[in-house]
Design an enzyme around this catalytic site. Structure first.
Site, PDB file in Angstrom:
ATOM      1  CB  ILE A   1     -32.463 -21.326 -31.533  1.00  0.00           C
ATOM      2  CG1 ILE A   1     -31.996 -20.668 -32.838  1.00  0.00           C
ATOM      3  CG2 ILE A   1     -31.348 -22.061 -30.821  1.00  0.00           C
ATOM      4  CD1 ILE A   1     -31.020 -19.526 -32.653  1.00  0.00           C
TER       5      ILE A   1
ATOM      6  N   GLY B   1     -35.947 -25.195 -25.438  1.00  0.00           N
ATOM      7  CA  GLY B   1     -37.281 -24.996 -24.880  1.00  0.00           C
ATOM      8  C   GLY B   1     -37.379 -25.006 -23.370  1.00  0.00           C
TER       9      GLY B   1
ATOM     10  CG  HIS C   1     -35.580 -18.093 -29.094  1.00  0.00           C
ATOM     11  ND1 HIS C   1     -34.383 -18.769 -29.147  1.00  0.00           N
ATOM     12  CD2 HIS C   1     -35.321 -16.851 -29.561  1.00  0.00           C
ATOM     13  CE1 HIS C   1     -33.443 -17.965 -29.633  1.00  0.00           C
ATOM     14  NE2 HIS C   1     -33.989 -16.797 -29.874  1.00  0.00           N
ATOM     15  CB  CYS C   2     -34.004 -21.116 -24.408  1.00  0.00           C
ATOM     16  SG  CYS C   2     -34.974 -22.635 -24.311  1.00  0.00           S
ATOM     17  CE  LYS C   3     -27.953 -26.514 -27.870  1.00  0.00           C
ATOM     18  NZ  LYS C   3     -26.678 -27.012 -27.432  1.00  0.00           N
TER      19      LYS C   3
END
Length: 184
Positions: free
Chosen positions: A91, A66, A62-64
């Site tokens: 997230i 996608g 996961h990142c901010k």
């Protein structure tokens, strides 16, 4: 195996202990807010730290939002990881689903905001000194302007890389890694 996973599906996997969650954002972003079960391995360090990840267990990245997660997913598949999924919407989608996030006690301005503050201070200082001390101080403002043009045209921001190495941008002894793009 599907390449994307929803926040609800991820919550279920975490609850059941059936996945290894990896946060590929930068340490400053992770400190600001993160999913408690996530292990931080910034995207720029993923290849050299891939050996720390289990190949026999499902990985969820996961990142901010996608985008970096998709890049990480591709890198891991090239490195021989077969069971890799990306949290759809990152997230941000996790929070929108009403799921909990944690944060570190240490608060730091995001890297982009640090870059903006540094450049603004440099330009303002150069302008003030050129008016009050000597006209050649205008070159300080020109230096920061040239740096902005370089960052905007190439996507490479030397100031962001430098700031990412500063002690206040370290979380648990890790630096922010390679801040290749100012807008990361």
């Amino acid at each position: 195996m599907q390449t994307q996973i929803t926040p609800a599906e991820l919550k279920q996997l975490i609850t059941e202990g059936r996945c290894h969650l990896v946060d590929v954002r930068e340490p400053v972003e992770h400190a600001e807010e993160h999913i408690s079960a996530a292990r931080l391995i910034p995207l720029g360090e993923l290849e050299k730290r891939a050996s720390e990840l289990p190949k026999d267990k499902s990985l969820v990245i996961h990142c901010k939002s996608g985008k970096r997660g998709t890049k990480a997913q591709e890198k891991l598949k090239q490195l021989g990881f077969d069971q890799v999924q990306n949290l759809e919407g990152g997230i941000e989608a996790w929070k929108a689903a009403g799921l909990p996030v944690a944060s570190a006690d240490k608060k730091v301005f995001p890297l982009m905001q640090q870059v903006q503050l540094t450049i603004g201070t440099g330009v303002l200082t150069g302008a003030a000194l050129s008016l009050t001390v000597h006209p050649y101080w205008v070159f300080l403002s020109a230096f920061f302007g040239a740096g902005l043009m370089l960052a905007g045209s190439t996507g490479w921001c030397g100031l962001a890389i430098l700031l990412s190495k500063m002690p206040w941008n370290r979380v648990s002894g890790q630096s922010c890694g390679s801040a290749k793009n100012c807008s990361a």
